[in-house]
Design a protein around this motif. Structure first.
Motif, mmCIF file in Angstrom:
data_model
loop_
_atom_site.group_PDB
_atom_site.id
_atom_site.type_symbol
_atom_site.label_atom_id
_atom_site.label_comp_id
_atom_site.label_asym_id
_atom_site.label_seq_id
_atom_site.Cartn_x
_atom_site.Cartn_y
_atom_site.Cartn_z
ATOM 1 N N VAL A 117 4.251 8.113 5.083
ATOM 2 C CA VAL A 117 5.371 8.698 4.189
ATOM 3 C C VAL A 117 4.840 9.398 2.881
ATOM 4 N N ALA A 118 4.110 8.026 2.189
ATOM 5 C CA ALA A 118 3.550 8.562 0.791
ATOM 6 C C ALA A 118 2.507 10.059 0.893
ATOM 7 N N GLY A 119 1.795 9.817 1.972
ATOM 8 C CA GLY A 119 0.930 11.346 2.167
ATOM 9 C C GLY A 119 1.768 12.475 2.464
ATOM 10 N N GLU A 120 2.957 12.496 2.774
ATOM 11 C CA GLU A 120 3.539 13.613 3.138
ATOM 12 C C GLU A 120 4.649 13.857 2.116
ATOM 13 N N THR A 121 5.002 12.901 1.292
ATOM 14 C CA THR A 121 5.776 13.431 0.161
ATOM 15 C C THR A 121 5.329 14.275 -1.213
ATOM 16 N N GLU A 122 5.898 15.041 -1.520
ATOM 17 C CA GLU A 122 5.596 16.025 -2.172
ATOM 18 C C GLU A 122 5.490 15.578 -3.758
ATOM 19 N N GLY A 123 4.311 15.666 -4.500
ATOM 20 C CA GLY A 123 4.248 14.889 -5.860
ATOM 21 C C GLY A 123 3.390 13.914 -5.830
ATOM 22 N N ILE A 124 2.915 13.243 -4.453
ATOM 23 C CA ILE A 124 2.075 12.005 -4.384
ATOM 24 C C ILE A 124 0.679 12.460 -4.259
ATOM 25 N N LEU A 125 -0.401 11.995 -4.981
ATOM 26 C CA LEU A 125 -1.745 12.344 -4.749
ATOM 27 C C LEU A 125 -2.268 11.602 -3.585
ATOM 28 N N THR A 126 -3.174 12.464 -3.160
ATOM 29 C CA THR A 126 -3.962 11.817 -1.820
ATOM 30 C C THR A 126 -5.178 10.956 -2.298
ATOM 31 N N ASP A 127 -5.523 11.278 -3.619
ATOM 32 C CA ASP A 127 -6.700 10.674 -4.177
ATOM 33 C C ASP A 127 -6.490 10.211 -5.835
ATOM 34 N N PRO A 128 -6.234 8.943 -5.840
ATOM 35 C CA PRO A 128 -6.391 7.907 -5.111
ATOM 36 C C PRO A 128 -5.287 7.915 -3.928
ATOM 37 N N PRO A 129 -5.704 7.134 -2.746
ATOM 38 C CA PRO A 129 -5.028 7.174 -1.824
ATOM 39 C C PRO A 129 -3.706 6.254 -1.961
ATOM 40 N N PRO A 130 -2.820 6.380 -1.273
ATOM 41 C CA PRO A 130 -1.655 5.333 -1.261
ATOM 42 C C PRO A 130 -1.992 4.119 -0.581
ATOM 43 N N ALA A 131 -1.550 2.876 -1.027
ATOM 44 C CA ALA A 131 -1.709 1.831 -0.143
ATOM 45 C C ALA A 131 -0.560 1.124 -0.090
ATOM 46 N N ALA A 132 -0.459 0.015 0.929
ATOM 47 C CA ALA A 132 0.731 -0.625 1.225
ATOM 48 C C ALA A 132 0.469 -2.072 1.468
ATOM 49 N N TYR A 133 0.953 -2.984 1.093
ATOM 50 C CA TYR A 133 0.655 -4.600 0.960
ATOM 51 C C TYR A 133 1.799 -5.412 1.415
ATOM 52 N N VAL A 134 1.636 -6.442 2.022
ATOM 53 C CA VAL A 134 2.809 -7.523 2.355
ATOM 54 C C VAL A 134 2.717 -8.360 1.083
ATOM 55 N N ASP A 135 3.887 -8.449 0.486
ATOM 56 C CA ASP A 135 3.862 -8.973 -0.904
ATOM 57 C C ASP A 135 4.348 -10.377 -0.912
ATOM 58 N N GLU A 136 5.491 -10.813 0.098
ATOM 59 C CA GLU A 136 6.076 -11.893 -0.018
ATOM 60 C C GLU A 136 6.833 -12.243 1.204
ATOM 61 N N LEU A 137 6.787 -13.453 1.479
ATOM 62 C CA LEU A 137 7.646 -13.697 2.762
ATOM 63 C C LEU A 137 9.049 -14.645 2.113
ATOM 64 N N GLY A 138 10.006 -13.742 2.059
ATOM 65 C CA GLY A 138 11.617 -14.242 1.762
ATOM 66 C C GLY A 138 12.091 -15.142 2.684
ATOM 67 N N ASP A 139 13.254 -15.710 2.139
ATOM 68 C CA ASP A 139 14.071 -16.434 2.972
ATOM 69 C C ASP A 139 14.779 -15.595 4.246
ATOM 70 N N ASP A 140 15.156 -14.391 3.841
ATOM 71 C CA ASP A 140 15.565 -13.704 4.972
ATOM 72 C C ASP A 140 14.828 -12.241 5.253
ATOM 73 N N ALA A 141 13.925 -11.952 4.618
ATOM 74 C CA ALA A 141 13.164 -10.610 4.954
ATOM 75 C C ALA A 141 11.466 -10.879 4.387
ATOM 76 N N VAL A 142 10.702 -9.819 4.832
ATOM 77 C CA VAL A 142 9.427 -9.608 4.411
ATOM 78 C C VAL A 142 9.577 -8.916 3.135
ATOM 79 N N SER A 143 9.067 -9.083 2.068
ATOM 80 C CA SER A 143 8.792 -8.072 0.944
ATOM 81 C C SER A 143 7.584 -7.289 1.010
ATOM 82 N N VAL A 144 7.606 -5.944 1.228
ATOM 83 C CA VAL A 144 6.450 -5.032 1.235
ATOM 84 C C VAL A 144 6.624 -4.195 0.068
#
Length: 300
Positions: free
Chosen positions: A216-243
């Motif tokens: 989605v980041a690569g397809e969104t207008e205005g977002i650069l491909t270099d540096p490339p987008p990145a996604a990470y698992v941030d935290e395991l919450g009580d009810d959901a996973v934070s990304v």
């Protein structure tokens, strides 16, 4: 008869008084020489300051503050006043009154001290204004954060700086505040990284979620491909996973950042929901205990 005698005497007396000649004018010659030296010294300083130094100063201020004509006019005005003051002192010294200035040094120092104490805040703001003018990283149009808030710089004067907040309010800030505390420039310094966070359910395939968010980041207008987008698992919450998603946009303003964040959030929500991924699942709590009901009529 008497009137005729008085008139004749007056005519003879006027006729006997010689007209002023060059000899009489020599009395004023030293004064004229002193005046000439004063005008020569004053004119030389003023001409050099206004015709030689002032254009260089104006170009330097305009180069670093292109969008701030208020500051340019203020700097030129203060510089002209300084040149006139210096020219006056030089002219007085060349006219032979340097000793008078020396004898008056104590008085001048006392007056300057009194004025300095009375106007220390104004003088401090002026000095801070000069520091901001000379700072190439501080210009009109910059978005800044300081102790009291954040906003876009609208004008820089030698005593105050005016900043427009996100709510459209125009804030007048003494320059001493901006030079005494740290200033942050989050935007407008080349590529800018944006970090967005979202929550997904524990039943989601996290690898798939991260891949979808990067696409989605690569397809969104205005977002650069270099540096490339990145996604990470941030935290395991009580009810959901934070990304957390990181992506870059080029040399943005505050408005650009909001626009790109909004576009990406909408696109990411649509993509994840289309893939059957639960976004921001509601919090669930398991409760245990007993509930006791009573009839209000029994209390009576």
């Amino acid at each position: 008869m008497t009137t005729g005698i008085i008139t004749a005497a007056t005519v003879l007396r006027q006729a006997s008084e010689p007209d002023p000649g060059p000899e009489e004018l020599t009395v004023f010659w030293p004064l004229l020489v002193q005046l000439g030296w004063f005008l020569a010294g004053f004119s030389a300083v003023v001409l050099i300051g206004w015709l030689v130094v002032q254009p260089v100063l104006r170009r330097a201020v305009r180069r670093r503050n292109r969008n701030n004509p208020t500051l340019q006019a203020a700097v030129v005005l203060y510089f002209r006043l300084l040149v006139v003051l210096v020219g006056t002192l030089v002219g007085v010294a060349l006219a032979g009154y340097g000793e008078l200035l020396g004898d008056s040094a104590l008085v001048i120092s006392a007056v300057a001290l009194a004025v300095g104490i009375a106007a220390r805040e104004v003088i401090g703001s002026l000095v801070s204004g000069v520091a901001l003018v000379l700072d190439p990283e501080f210009n009109v149009g910059d978005h800044i954060k300081w102790n009291g808030g954040e906003g876009t710089v609208q004008s820089i004067a030698l005593r105050i700086t005016r900043v427009e907040t996100a709510a459209g309010e125009l804030v007048t800030i003494p320059n001493t505040i901006l030079t005494a505390h740290e200033i942050t420039r989050p935007y407008g310094r080349g590529n800018h990284r944006i970090v967005q966070e979202l929550r997904v359910g524990y039943e989601s395939d996290l690898d798939d979620v991260l891949c979808q968010l990067i696409e989605v980041a690569g397809e969104t207008e205005g977002i650069l491909t270099d540096p490339p987008p990145a996604a990470y698992v941030d935290e395991l919450g009580d009810d959901a996973v934070s990304v957390r998603v990181h992506y870059w946009i080029t040399d943005p303003t505050r408005r650009d950042v909001f626009a790109v964040r909004s576009a990406y959030a909408r696109a990411a929500k649509d993509r994840l929901e289309a893939e059957g991924i639960n976004v921001s699942p509601p919090a669930e709590r398991e409760l245990s205990g007993r509930i006791r009901l009573s009839d209000p009529s029994e209390r009576e």
